[in-house]
Design a protein around this motif. Structure first.
Motif, PDB file in Angstrom:
ATOM      1  N   SER A  60       0.991  -1.153   0.124  1.00 14.50           N
ATOM      2  CA  SER A  60      -0.116  -0.022   0.100  1.00 14.50           C
ATOM      3  C   SER A  60       1.009   1.205  -0.014  1.00 14.50           C
ATOM      4  O   SER A  60       1.678   1.564   0.740  1.00 14.50           O
ATOM      5  CB  SER A  60      -0.891  -0.093   1.207  1.00 14.50           C
ATOM      6  OG  SER A  60      -1.540   1.288   1.387  1.00 14.50           O
ATOM      7  N   ARG A 114      -1.031   4.194  -0.006  1.00 13.81           N
ATOM      8  CA  ARG A 114      -2.133   5.091  -0.030  1.00 13.81           C
ATOM      9  C   ARG A 114      -1.819   6.571   0.505  1.00 13.81           C
ATOM     10  O   ARG A 114      -1.105   6.353   1.878  1.00 13.81           O
ATOM     11  CB  ARG A 114      -3.381   4.545   0.739  1.00 13.81           C
ATOM     12  CG  ARG A 114      -4.412   5.037   0.920  1.00 13.81           C
ATOM     13  CD  ARG A 114      -5.625   4.177   1.580  1.00 13.81           C
ATOM     14  NE  ARG A 114      -6.825   4.934   1.688  1.00 13.81           N
ATOM     15  CZ  ARG A 114      -7.975   4.625   2.436  1.00 13.81           C
ATOM     16  NH1 ARG A 114      -7.622   3.351   2.980  1.00 13.81           N
ATOM     17  NH2 ARG A 114      -8.897   5.196   2.704  1.00 13.81           N
ATOM     18  N   ASP A 117      -2.580  -1.284  -3.331  1.00 20.05           N
ATOM     19  CA  ASP A 117      -3.361  -0.047  -2.945  1.00 20.05           C
ATOM     20  C   ASP A 117      -2.782   1.272  -3.392  1.00 20.05           C
ATOM     21  O   ASP A 117      -1.636   1.527  -2.766  1.00 20.05           O
ATOM     22  CB  ASP A 117      -3.756  -0.040  -1.502  1.00 20.05           C
ATOM     23  CG  ASP A 117      -4.766   0.894  -1.107  1.00 20.05           C
ATOM     24  OD1 ASP A 117      -4.969   1.802  -1.952  1.00 20.05           O
ATOM     25  OD2 ASP A 117      -5.529   0.663   0.046  1.00 20.05           O
ATOM     26  N   ARG A 160      -4.605   4.038  -3.784  1.00 18.52           N
ATOM     27  CA  ARG A 160      -5.454   5.341  -3.643  1.00 18.52           C
ATOM     28  C   ARG A 160      -4.903   6.522  -2.997  1.00 18.52           C
ATOM     29  O   ARG A 160      -3.971   6.465  -2.031  1.00 18.52           O
ATOM     30  CB  ARG A 160      -6.685   4.880  -2.713  1.00 18.52           C
ATOM     31  CG  ARG A 160      -7.726   4.145  -3.217  1.00 18.52           C
ATOM     32  CD  ARG A 160      -8.488   3.402  -2.185  1.00 18.52           C
ATOM     33  NE  ARG A 160      -7.986   2.453  -1.221  1.00 18.52           N
ATOM     34  CZ  ARG A 160      -8.677   1.880  -0.236  1.00 18.52           C
ATOM     35  NH1 ARG A 160     -10.065   2.236  -0.163  1.00 18.52           N
ATOM     36  NH2 ARG A 160      -7.969   1.152   0.662  1.00 18.52           N
TER      37      ARG A 160
END
Length: 519
Positions: free
Chosen positions: A199, A201, A222, A224
């Motif tokens: 991730s 993010r 991930d 985002r």
């Protein structure tokens, strides 16, 4: 109090103890998202399939068990009564930190925590909540070859961290809200052969390290809240990927990678921009037969050059609808028409959620939204006009728990929820767009389980019907509120003149008169 909490902790099964201890990787008062936590538990190897249940189902059961035992506090309880996140009380956090340090389960660095001295020379899981050059130099002298997970949260000095080459046993790697991550040397990331969860993010990365395309065991990726607009060539080789999450919809420009059809294990896709992607990539979505959740962005304002993209998306949806698709969310930052969705066929019988977030309004209810959709529990839809026929059909959806209808025209005729309909509905939002008006009443037997209600009311329309709503026919109503465009001046009693409405436990705010609107 520690003794009482320890009794509760000792009463947990070994699996639940492990899952609870894991929560101390997060700082105090942190909101821990269920989906992220569940995926991390699985990647760490804490979860096994049980009695015909998948790992995902077992992990979610563990999450709710911790809530039911009051070991953690539920946050963001949804329309279905399930928590989307949790928090750990300060005293419980102190307990699990002490237990974790005692068992050498997790080592913490930053914000007055430095448990490296207690790790007995073997660091298994490392959580860094703040790091500076001094702490980084201490960490550089440690043996990092046994670290299974590395979590770095909102740290501004990531450049001082030891290189990834030293973390050869990593299964989970998460950099969360580390805005200086671009300064960190990620050479050697392709050597993390056991990595399952990655991730970035909230890091605002604009370019990925080249080695990510060789993380062949990766299951969750991930991205985002980053600036990644294009995934590197070769991402389609990561055939074990199950969750591929990209930018939030407010800035979703990420292209669907060509060759995505090879990723047959994908279950969740979010944030990709349809109109930025190639036609081939959009068409390949239909090959993802394991896909459960699909969240996409579509823009183009109906330009002819994007018609083929719409047709290809529809073709893919028709294929996915007969597989495992449970959730479809389409977002548009403008009024791009999505009327093409009316031709979705055959019926997506497994669909549980349909959501449209856009300023475009459908001229009519899509013909595939019919009572035969026995799994549909969440429906968010924009219609130019809400009709009595729409209410009748939607009222026959057997599993519907949440309904949001946004309409865009002034409707002088009264609508009525009639008969024994909406048997399971718990939350109903009827939203007016701009100065749109509609008048809705409820008859006896309708919406027997409704708990939350939001309605727009207009003085000129309501007065013509004597301010009668029939809210007394909603026996479970607990929370009623008005659609409030702007604050007004003249207050009028809630629920009208002819039928004062009052029930213990029902919360509301008074209507406020502003122009023609009864707020």
């Amino acid at each position: 109090m520690n003794n009482i909490l320890s009794l509760s902790y000792n009463d947990l099964s070994p699996n639940l103890k492990t899952c609870l201890l894991y929560l101390c990787i997060y700082p105090e008062d942190y909101v821990i998202e269920r989906d992220i936590l569940v995926r991390r538990w699985i990647s760490e190897g804490f979860i096994s399939e049980e009695r015909g249940q998948s790992k995902q189902e077992v992990a979610e059961n563990h999450f709710y068990e911790l809530i039911n035992r009051s070991m953690v506090q539920p946050v963001e309880v949804g329309y279905d009564g399930k928590a989307r996140a949790c928090q750990v009380h300060d005293m419980m956090l102190e307990l699990i930190i002490s237990k974790s340090v005692e068992d050498n389960f997790i080592s913490l660095i930053g914000h007055s925590q430095n448990d490296l001295a207690n790790c007995h020379g073997l660091i298994r899981r490392l959580s860094i909540q703040h790091i500076d050059q001094e702490l980084a130099s201490v960490l550089a002298n440690e043996d990092l070859t046994h670290v299974r997970s590395l979590t770095v949260i909102a740290s501004t000095c990531t450049k001082h961290l030891p290189g990834l080459v030293g973390f050869e046993a990593l299964r989970v790697l998460e950099f969360k809200d580390c805005e200086s991550l671009h300064e960190y040397d990620m050479n050697g990331i392709d050597k993390l052969f056991q990595l399952k969860y990655l991730s970035f993010r909230g890091t605002k990365l604009s370019k990925l390290p080249r080695g990510v395309v060789r993380l062949y065991g990766l299951e969750t990726f991930d991205l985002r809240n980053t600036y990644i607009e294009e995934l590197p060539t070769g991402i389609n080789q990561l055939v074990k990927l199950q969750h591929l999450l990209t930018a939030y919809f407010s800035s979703g420009n990420t292209k669907i990678p060509d060759g995505i059809g090879n990723l047959r294990n994908l279950q969740v896709i979010s944030g990709f921009n349809i109109t930025n992607s190639s036609l081939c990539a959009v068409g390949e979505l239909g090959n993802l037969t394991s896909l459960k959740d699909l969240h996409l962005q579509l823009e183009g304002r109906g330009c002819q050059e994007y018609k083929r993209h719409e047709e290809m998306l529809l073709s893919s949806l028709c294929k996915l609808g007969i597989c495992k698709l449970q959730s479809f969310w389409i977002f548009s930052p403008d009024s791009t028409p999505i009327e093409f969705l009316d031709s979705w066929s055959p019926l997506p019988y497994n669909l549980q959620m349909f959501r449209m977030t856009t300023s475009y309004f459908l001229p009519k209810r899509p013909k595939w939204i019919v009572p035969a959709l026995s799994s549909l529990a969440y429906l968010n839809i924009n219609l130019i006009k809400a009709t009595q026929g729409d209410l009748r059909v939607l009222g026959e959806l057997p599993a519907l728990l949440y309904l949001n209808i946004t309409f865009s025209t002034v409707q002088k005729e009264r609508l009525s929820v009639q008969g024994v309909v909406f048997p399971c509905l718990k939350e109903f939002d009827l939203i007016s767009y701009s100065a749109s008006a509609v008048y809705l009443t409820f008859e006896e037997g309708a919406m027997p389980k409704l708990k939350k209600l939001e309605l727009p009311l207009f003085v000129s329309v309501a007065e013509a019907h004597g301010f009668y709503l029939g809210l007394g026919h909603l026996p479970c109503l607990r929370d009623a509120q008005e659609d409030l465009p702007k604050a007004g001046l003249l207050q009028v009693p809630l629920y009208g003149r002819r039928q004062p409405f009052s029930r213990p436990g029902v919360t509301h705010s008074p209507f406020i008169y502003s122009g023609d609107l009864l707020l």
